[in-house]
Structures are given as structure tokens and as C-alpha cells.
Write a protein that holds these residues in place. Structure first.
Motif, short mmCIF file in Angstrom:
data_model
loop_
_atom_site.label_atom_id
_atom_site.label_comp_id
_atom_site.label_asym_id
_atom_site.label_seq_id
_atom_site.Cartn_x
_atom_site.Cartn_y
_atom_site.Cartn_z
N PHE A 1 -8.22 -5.24 0.33
CA PHE A 1 -7.38 -4.85 1.47
C PHE A 1 -6.72 -3.49 1.26
O PHE A 1 -5.58 -3.26 1.65
CB PHE A 1 -6.31 -5.91 1.74
CG PHE A 1 -6.87 -7.23 2.17
CD1 PHE A 1 -7.19 -7.48 3.50
CD2 PHE A 1 -7.10 -8.24 1.24
CE1 PHE A 1 -7.72 -8.68 3.89
CE2 PHE A 1 -7.64 -9.45 1.63
CZ PHE A 1 -7.96 -9.67 2.96
N GLY A 2 -7.45 -2.58 0.61
CA GLY A 2 -6.94 -1.23 0.40
C GLY A 2 -6.06 -1.08 -0.82
O GLY A 2 -5.50 -0.01 -1.05
N LEU A 3 -5.93 -2.14 -1.63
CA LEU A 3 -5.04 -2.10 -2.79
C LEU A 3 -5.79 -2.02 -4.12
O LEU A 3 -5.16 -1.92 -5.16
CB LEU A 3 -4.15 -3.36 -2.80
CG LEU A 3 -3.24 -3.56 -1.59
CD1 LEU A 3 -2.58 -4.92 -1.65
CD2 LEU A 3 -2.19 -2.46 -1.53
N SER A 4 -7.11 -2.05 -4.08
CA SER A 4 -7.89 -2.15 -5.32
C SER A 4 -7.64 -0.98 -6.25
O SER A 4 -7.28 -1.16 -7.42
CB SER A 4 -9.39 -2.24 -4.98
OG SER A 4 -10.15 -2.30 -6.16
N ILE B 1 -10.95 5.06 5.32
CA ILE B 1 -11.88 3.94 5.52
C ILE B 1 -12.42 3.46 4.18
O ILE B 1 -12.45 2.26 3.89
CB ILE B 1 -13.03 4.36 6.45
CG1 ILE B 1 -12.50 4.64 7.85
CG2 ILE B 1 -14.13 3.30 6.49
CD1 ILE B 1 -13.48 5.36 8.76
N TYR B 2 -12.84 4.40 3.33
CA TYR B 2 -13.41 4.02 2.03
C TYR B 2 -12.39 3.32 1.14
O TYR B 2 -12.78 2.55 0.25
CB TYR B 2 -13.96 5.25 1.32
CG TYR B 2 -15.28 5.75 1.87
CD1 TYR B 2 -16.03 4.98 2.76
CD2 TYR B 2 -15.79 6.98 1.51
CE1 TYR B 2 -17.23 5.43 3.26
CE2 TYR B 2 -17.01 7.44 2.00
CZ TYR B 2 -17.71 6.66 2.89
OH TYR B 2 -18.90 7.10 3.38
N SER B 3 -11.11 3.58 1.33
CA SER B 3 -10.10 2.94 0.48
C SER B 3 -10.02 1.44 0.73
O SER B 3 -9.46 0.70 -0.09
CB SER B 3 -8.73 3.58 0.72
OG SER B 3 -8.20 3.21 2.00
N TYR B 4 -10.57 0.97 1.85
CA TYR B 4 -10.51 -0.46 2.17
C TYR B 4 -11.76 -1.21 1.74
O TYR B 4 -11.83 -2.43 1.92
CB TYR B 4 -10.30 -0.65 3.68
CG TYR B 4 -8.85 -0.54 4.08
CD1 TYR B 4 -8.00 -1.64 4.00
CD2 TYR B 4 -8.31 0.65 4.52
CE1 TYR B 4 -6.67 -1.55 4.36
CE2 TYR B 4 -6.97 0.77 4.88
CZ TYR B 4 -6.16 -0.34 4.79
OH TYR B 4 -4.83 -0.24 5.13
N ARG C 1 0.84 -1.21 0.00
CA ARG C 1 0.00 0.00 0.00
C ARG C 1 0.87 1.25 0.00
O ARG C 1 0.59 2.22 -0.73
CB ARG C 1 -0.93 -0.02 1.21
CG ARG C 1 -1.89 1.18 1.27
CD ARG C 1 -2.76 1.08 2.50
NE ARG C 1 -3.53 2.29 2.69
CZ ARG C 1 -4.78 2.47 2.29
NH1 ARG C 1 -5.41 1.50 1.65
NH2 ARG C 1 -5.42 3.61 2.53
N CYS C 2 1.90 1.26 0.81
CA CYS C 2 2.79 2.43 0.86
C CYS C 2 3.55 2.60 -0.45
O CYS C 2 3.71 3.72 -0.96
CB CYS C 2 3.77 2.29 2.02
SG CYS C 2 2.99 2.37 3.65
N LEU C 3 4.04 1.48 -1.02
CA LEU C 3 4.77 1.56 -2.28
C LEU C 3 3.88 2.01 -3.43
O LEU C 3 4.36 2.57 -4.42
CB LEU C 3 5.38 0.19 -2.63
CG LEU C 3 6.56 -0.28 -1.77
CD1 LEU C 3 6.91 -1.72 -2.11
CD2 LEU C 3 7.76 0.63 -1.97
#
Length: 534
Positions: free
Chosen positions: A109-112, A530-533, A35-37
């Protein structure tokens, strides 16, 4: 009911034994690292290696969990786990790819959005989907439901290959119950997170430090809560895939939870800092009037509405054009006049003069349709820049776009106006014909990298917009506008994401939102997180 709950909680305890708990932490670290990358657009070698490493780690953890549930009487060793992963590496990869595709619409998991915003496709493919979005969306939804149903019915049976010696493979009914439990956990997390957002909102009139501290704490708690819900949900599904076996109770070991808690809090603190400090937010935002109105004052796309709206000095007035039967243009959004004039007729079936005679009604107000030449002349008189949307249909004349560019391209450029369209053929043609005119592409929904459609700026749909899409749109110096946030909450979230402008029906409310001190809108950082997940 009590017996089923006891079996489920026993499975959760088995899935959180010391070895498995530390494995979950490694998975969480890997996903958080991805996610950070992925905060910035584009691909890097570290991202590719990170994805491959994460897939291997997840396969190892799922294999450990499946062996724990399928053979509870035998100790699980690392040698057995990695032998299982290696022997069935192709099947594991296929399983993970299938789960990734199925989870993309649900946040992954927040990566979509980070993954989808990196997808590049030929512009003609993207345009074809955009111009036929309704049948495409319906078709994709049906295919998704069929694939999901197939996985529910066939998946547990095929799971034997990944767990040799599995005595009682799961049934479809067990999987459905497992999904219901997982969705219930996700619902509890989402509801609790929204309560935290509401709490931070109520602090908006407090001190800046207090609001920022509450926002950071909310991010930490929501992140920890999501990881717990995800782990319990995956544990439930794997338990069901293994046939929901009855498991012997194990003695609790609380000592390892001290180290787990320290690592989890440290990770949550890092995620909170990165979210609060390392991301651009609350950019200067252009205020753009959608269809030339503000809060239902006036009839959309009419001269009377333009006379009212110019007094509020929007950055642009967004308006729409259709070609008429006699090859001219009328200022109109809809493809038929059924709503505004109660006539089952299209602009291409009438001449401009016939269209101008029609009275249109909206919000209890009456007006007449305006010709493009009259609308442009009035805007120039007010020195009001326009954001012109060119609508296209299969009935348009073959040279409609070229003719528009020849007649109005340089004039719009001198006025400081811009043109955009849902049809990329319009964008490509005008960019070639009038190179210095700013021409943008409107995304009907955000599902590929915007730069698959080269343009001078992008108008991104608000419902599916994310920070990654905005950053990708602005990567080469173009602007990223968002359409159509009309509520205060949607405006604030779009502002926090870094949009360069917002196309809205409530212009004065947008000014109030963007004129406030950014720290008072810190709740939007938490809500976007929150919405990013999901």
C-alpha cells in the motif's frame, strides 16, 4: 459465469455498507498518515504509535468484514468486533505480520520502500548477501513461494480461530480465484494509470500550468483508483476465506456516499499536494559514463573509448578494475573474457602483458585491453575524473586493496576521482587507509538502509530505487548515484527522485533529459507515485 459474477458483486456491496465504508476510510486515513510520516528517513515516536494504531484499526476492519460474511444473518456490533479482536489479539497480530511480509515485494500500500529503507543490519551480513546475491535471491524466492502456498492451503482452515462459528471455511481453490480477481483489479488500475501518464506526457509541450494541473489530477485519480481496487481486493479475499458464502441482497443506500465522496476527494487532494509540492525533485544531476562509453561508441573500458568520451566532459567516467596474475590491474568489467574475447579465461589466470595482447570485440568494434596505469595516465592528461569500481574475486591476493590504496589513493584524491565497489570490504579498507578519498558502496539491490554500510556516497541500483533510499543515502551529506538508467523514461524518473548523479550508457541522452525544464518532466512525478504502490 454470470452467477459467480453476481455473487462477487453482492459480496462487494456487503463490504461497502455504510458502517464498513466509513471503516475503510479510517483505514485509508491511517495508511496515508503513515505514508506521510515516513517520507523522511529514520524512526520517530509518532511513526511507532501510528503503526500500532494502524494495526489495531486494520484488525477491527477485517474482523467486521469477516463477521459480516460468516454470519450475514446477525447484526455486527462494535462490541462483538472489538471482543473478537481482543480475544484473538495474538492471532490477529500474527496474521497482520504475515500479510505484511508477503506484501512487501508488492508495494505494501505504498509503504514497502519506506519500511525496508529503515531496516538496519550488520555490514558483514549485508555484504555476504551482496556478494552471493544470485543464490540468495533464488533461495528467498523459493521460500516466499512455499510460504505463500502454505498460506493458501492452511490459512483458510486456521481462519476459524478468528471467526468462531464459521460454517464453511474457505478452500485453497477459492483463495486462488480470489487472488486472481484481486490481481485483475490491480492490473486494470495499473493500465489506467499508465494511460494517464501517457496523457500527461503528451501535454509536455503545452503550458506549465496545464501540465502541473494534469499531473495533480492524475495523482488524485490514481490514488482514488488504487484505494478502491485495494478495498475490493481485500473484500474478495476475506469473502473467499469465509468460504465464499451466498449473501442476501441488500438495499442500496446512496445518501452516505455523498459524505464518503467529499472525504475521499479531500484526502486525494491532500495526497496530490504533498506529492507535487512537499518533496524534493529534479536535483542537479552528475552525468557519469558507464564503462567509459556513450551509446555503444567504442569498446567498453578501453583507451579509445576514453579518448572519445572525454570530449563530452562527463562528471565522471565510471570504469572497472580486476587484479591480474602478476598482481597488477587490468581495466575490465566481466569476470571472464568469454564475451569480449571469446576466451574461457579469467583475469587472474593471465598476466597483464598477456591480457593486453588479447583483442576484444564489442558492437562490431575492436580494441585491446588497457592496463590501469595507462588508463589513469590518459585520464589525467585529459583532466577527466574517474569513478573506479574495484572488482574482487576469491582468487585476489590477500593485500590487493591495501596495495591499491597505497599506490593510487592519494593520486586519485588529487585528481578529484572516486572509488566504489560491490564488496564492502574494499570500501571499509580504503576509507581507513585513505580518509580523504571519496569511497562509495554499490548496492546490488536496495533492501536495507544504505547507511548499514557506512560510505562517502552510494551507487544505488535503478530497478529497485525509491525516494526513501535516496534520502537515506544522502542523510549524512553523501551523494546518491543511480545505476544504470539507459532509457529516457528511467533517466527522467531517477532525476525526479532526486538522484545526485546517474551512471548511464547513453550520456548525451541523459544531458538532454536533465537540461530540459523540470515541469516538462512532471509526468515522472505521477509515474513514480504509481510505482511506489506496486
Amino acid at each position: 459465469m454470470r452467477e459467480h459474477w453476481h455473487e462477487l458483486t453482492t459480496a462487494w456491496r456487503r463490504g461497502l455498507t455504510p458502517g464498513l465504508t466509513w471503516g475503510w476510510l479510517v483505514v485509508v486515513v491511517a495508511l496515508t498518515g503513515l505514508r506521510c510520516l515516513g517520507e523522511r528517513p529514520g524512526w520517530t515516536p509518532s511513526q511507532v504509535l501510528g503503526i500500532l494504531g494502524t494495526l489495531v484499526i486494520i484488525a477491527g476492519q477485517l474482523a467486521t468484514l469477516s463477521l459480516t460474511f460468516s454470519h450475514p444473518e446477525r447484526p455486527v456490533t462494535w462490541a462483538r468486533v472489538w471482543q473478537l479482536v481482543w480475544d484473538f489479539k495474538g492471532t490477529w497480530l500474527g496474521l497482520e505480520m504475515a500479510l505484511t511480509v508477503l506484501m512487501v515485494p508488492w508495494g505494501l500500500f505504498g509503504l514497502s520502500s519506506q519500511l525496508v529503507a529503515r531496516v538496519w543490519l550488520p555490514s558483514r551480513w549485508v555484504n555476504l548477501v551482496g556478494l552471493h546475491r544470485r543464490p540468495v535471491v533464488i533461495t528467498v524466492a523459493i521460500i516466499y513461494l512455499l510460504v505463500t502456498t502454505f498460506c493458501l492451503i492452511r490459512g483458510p482452515r486456521d481462519f476459524r480461530r478468528l471467526t468462531p462459528g464459521l460454517r464453511h471455511p474457505g478452500r485453497a481453490g477459492q483463495m486462488i480465484r480470489g487472488i486472481i480477481v484481486s490481481l485483475g483489479l490491480l492490473g486494470l488500475w495499473f493500465g489506467g494509470s499508465q494511460l494517464m501518464v501517457a496523457g500527461v506526457k503528451r501535454l509536455g509541450f503545452g503550458t506549465e500550468n496545464l501540465v502541473r494541473l494534469a499531473t495533480a489530477a492524475g495523482i488524485m485519480l490514481s490514488w482514488i483508483g488504487f484505494q478502491c481496487v485495494a478495498i475490493l481486493g481485500v473484500t474478495t479475499l476475506i469473502w473467499c476465506w469465509c468460504g465464499a458464502p451466498s449473501l442476501p441482497m441488500i438495499r442500496r443506500d446512496r445518501r452516505h456516499w455523498i459524505g464518503v465522496t467529499i472525504v475521499a476527494v479531500a484526502l486525494a487532494s491532500g495526497v496530490s499536494w504533498q506529492t507535487m509540492m512537499a518533496r524534493p525533485a529534479f536535483a542537479n544531476s552528475a552525468v557519469i559514463s558507464h564503462r567509459g562509453v556513450d551509446h555503444e561508441q567504442g569498446v567498453q573500458n578501453t583507451l579509445g573509448a576514453l579518448r572519445r568520451i572525454h570530449r563530452e566532459r562527463p562528471t565522471f567516467v565510471e570504469m572497472d578494475l580486476h587484479e591480474t596474475r602478476d598482481g597488477r590491474w587490468v581495466v575490465l568489467h566481466d569476470e571472464t573474457l568469454a564475451t569480449l574475447a571469446k576466451r574461457q579465461v579469467t583475469p587472474r589466470q593471465l598476466t597483464l602483458r598477456q591480457l593486453q595482447r588479447l583483442e576484444i570485440t564489442e558492437n562490431g568494434q575492436h580494441a585491446h585491453l588497457a592496463s590501469w596505469s595507462d588508463y589513469l595516465r590518459l585520464a589525467e592528461r585529459f583532466h577527466q575524473p574517474l569513478l573506479v569500481e574495484i572488482k574482487t574475486t576469491s582468487a585476489d591476493s590477500a593485500n590487493m586493496v591495501q596495495r591499491f590504496g597505497r599506490l593510487y589513493g592519494q593520486r586519485l584524491r588529487r585528481d578529484g576521482s572516486r572509488v566504489h565497489s560491490l564488496d564492502y570490504r574494499v570500501v571499509a579498507t580504503l576509507r581507513r587507509q585513505v580518509p580523504k578519498l571519496a569511497v562509495g558502496y554499490i548496492t546490488p539491490f536496495n533492501w536495507v538502509n544504505p547507511q548499514s554500510m557506512p560510505a562517502d556516497f552510494y551507487s544505488l541500483q535503478q530497478i529497485s530505487v525509491s525516494r526513501q533510499f535516496i534520502l537515506a543515502a544522502k542523510q549524512r551529506g553523501g551523494a546518491a548515484y543511480v545505476w544504470t538508467p539507459d532509457s529516457r523514461a528511467a533517466m527522467t524518473r531517477s532525476w525526479e527522485l532526486g538522484a545526485d548523479g546517474q551512471i548511464t550508457n547513453n550520456l548525451r541522452q541523459l544531458r538532454q533529459v536533465t537540461d530540459q525544464a523540470p515541469w516538462r518532466a512532471s509526468w515522472a512525478i505521477l509515474q513514480n507515485f504509481i510505482y511506489s504502490y506496486i
